[in-house]
Scaffold this active site. Structure first.
Site, PDB file in Angstrom:
ATOM      1  NE  ARG A 170      -3.609  -2.410  -0.316  1.00 36.60           N
ATOM      2  CZ  ARG A 170      -2.949  -3.667  -0.376  1.00 36.60           C
ATOM      3  NH1 ARG A 170      -1.562  -2.824  -1.955  1.00 36.60           N
ATOM      4  NH2 ARG A 170      -3.583  -5.025  -1.214  1.00 36.60           N
ATOM      5  CB  SER A 219      -8.405  -1.392   4.609  1.00 37.18           C
ATOM      6  OG  SER A 219      -9.530  -2.699   4.466  1.00 37.18           O
ATOM      7  CD  GLU A 289      -4.853   0.879   3.185  1.00 37.67           C
ATOM      8  OE1 GLU A 289      -5.290  -0.374   2.902  1.00 37.67           O
ATOM      9  OE2 GLU A 289      -5.334   0.393   2.032  1.00 37.67           O
TER      10      GLU A 289
END
Ligand SMILES: Cc1cc2nc3c(=O)[nH]c(=O)nc-3n(C[C@H](O)[C@H](O)[C@H](O)COP(=O)(O)OP(=O)(O)OC[C@H]3O[C@@H](n4cnc5c(N)ncnc54)[C@H](O)[C@@H]3O)c2cc1C
Length: 296
Positions: A170, A219, A289
């Protein structure tokens, strides 16, 4: 000529639907307009912030200082064709992932499956190395990206080979500083009849497991090595934890949803609460994230 507006509310430019105003905001629709915007920021010595599809950012309630450049109008597919044994795509960074999904689906190519249901733009997909956890090939942007073109803050442009960038879970490093303006993508041109069914089933899986009817950023936390963030949060009894109009989703514990009228401050408090409880109960540190933008 690029239109630069003052004091623009940014909440409608994010999937969480929170965030205060940008001091200055523009949506350039071509590279000349983007250069003009950068020149404006340079002349006024303003900091510059980039917004893609806004699906992975948490913007402060006090907004963003300086110039915020939204890239959603810098979009378009410049090239889509077979070359040797690969299908090649060249797209502007503000092109939505759903556009390239349509192309891969039409060609019955494997990237369709991981792209199905990831929101936002192609530039944001590269910056975040967006992807899925399932062990598919391909499953992240790193596998389908050949090169990125970056406009530096002085208006100059460089093309960088994807394999020279540093891609991690990510995240993608090595193209900064600047703005990703174009991306070259490709995948081997081997159509598979089952791709449409696989992409549909990936979408249905998301619909059944994720609260897609509520504003979120997907998320919130990356999966810590050896763990699933959602399982850790669920095991600590945090599903449904609510503060004001912000809630840890009842459907998917790694999603924090806006029940309508949530603020960034509330969301941040919920994030910190989840981190504190999970650390205390399991010893595992959850790292976000989602990217924080603006005045914090
Ligand atoms: C319902 C939902 C489901 C999601 N599912 C997934 C998933 O399965 N997998 C996954 O990886 N992500 C997922 N996400 C998160 C998000 O969609 C991805 O990270 C996406 O790639 C972000 O793209 P964006 O264009 O929205 O970027 P933004 O959120 O606008 O920006 C993210 C960061 O990238 C920077 N950035 C964006 N574009 C550029 C550019 N052109 N040049 C330079 N910097 C840029 C921004 O400054 C910011 O730091 C989900 C989000 C939602 C809301």
């Amino acid at each position: 000529m690029v239109q630069i507006k003052k004091n623009v509310d940014l909440s409608s430019f994010t999937s969480w639907m929170v965030g205060g105003p940008a001091d200055f905001f523009c949506l350039p629709s071509n590279l000349e307009e983007l250069r003009e915007a950068l020149e404006f920021a340079k002349t006024k010595t303003l900091p510059t912030t980039i917004l893609g599809g806004g699906s992975n950012v948490l913007i402060s309630d006090s907004g963003i200082s300086g110039l915020t450049i939204g890239l959603k109008n810098l979009s378009g597919v410049l090239r889509s064709e077979p070359v040797a044994d690969r299908w090649l795509l060249e797209v502007m960074a503000g092109t939505s992932k759903s556009e390239i999904l349509k192309i891969f689906l039409k060609q019955k190519l494997a990237p369709s499956v991981f792209l199905a249901g990831i929101p936002g733009d192609v530039g944001g997909g590269v910056a975040m190395n967006a992807g899925i956890g399932e062990m598919l090939t391909p499953r992240e942007f790193v596998e389908i990206t050949d090169w990125v073109e970056v406009m530096r803050f002085d208006g100059s442009v460089n093309r960088l080979e994807a394999k020279k960038l540093r891609w991690t879970y990510r995240h993608c490093e090595g193209w900064q500083p600047g703005i990703i303006i174009k991306v070259g993508l490709s995948w081997k041109n081997q159509p598979e009849d089952s791709i449409l069914v696989q992409a549909k089933s990936a979408n249905q899986n998301r619909l059944s497991k994720q609260p897609l009817d509520m504003p979120s950023c997907g998320s919130v936390f990356v999966n810590p090595p050896g763990h699933k963030a959602a399982m850790l949060i669920d095991s600590c009894g945090l599903k449904g934890y609510t503060l004001g109009k912000t809630q840890v989703s009842l459907k998917h514990a790694n999603f924090i949803v806006n029940l309508g009228g949530a603020t960034c401050a509330e969301i941040w408090q919920v994030i910190q609460h989840v981190q504190t409880v999970v650390k205390a109960k399991t010893g595992v540190e959850l790292i976000t994230e989602v990217v924080k933008l603006g005045r914090w």
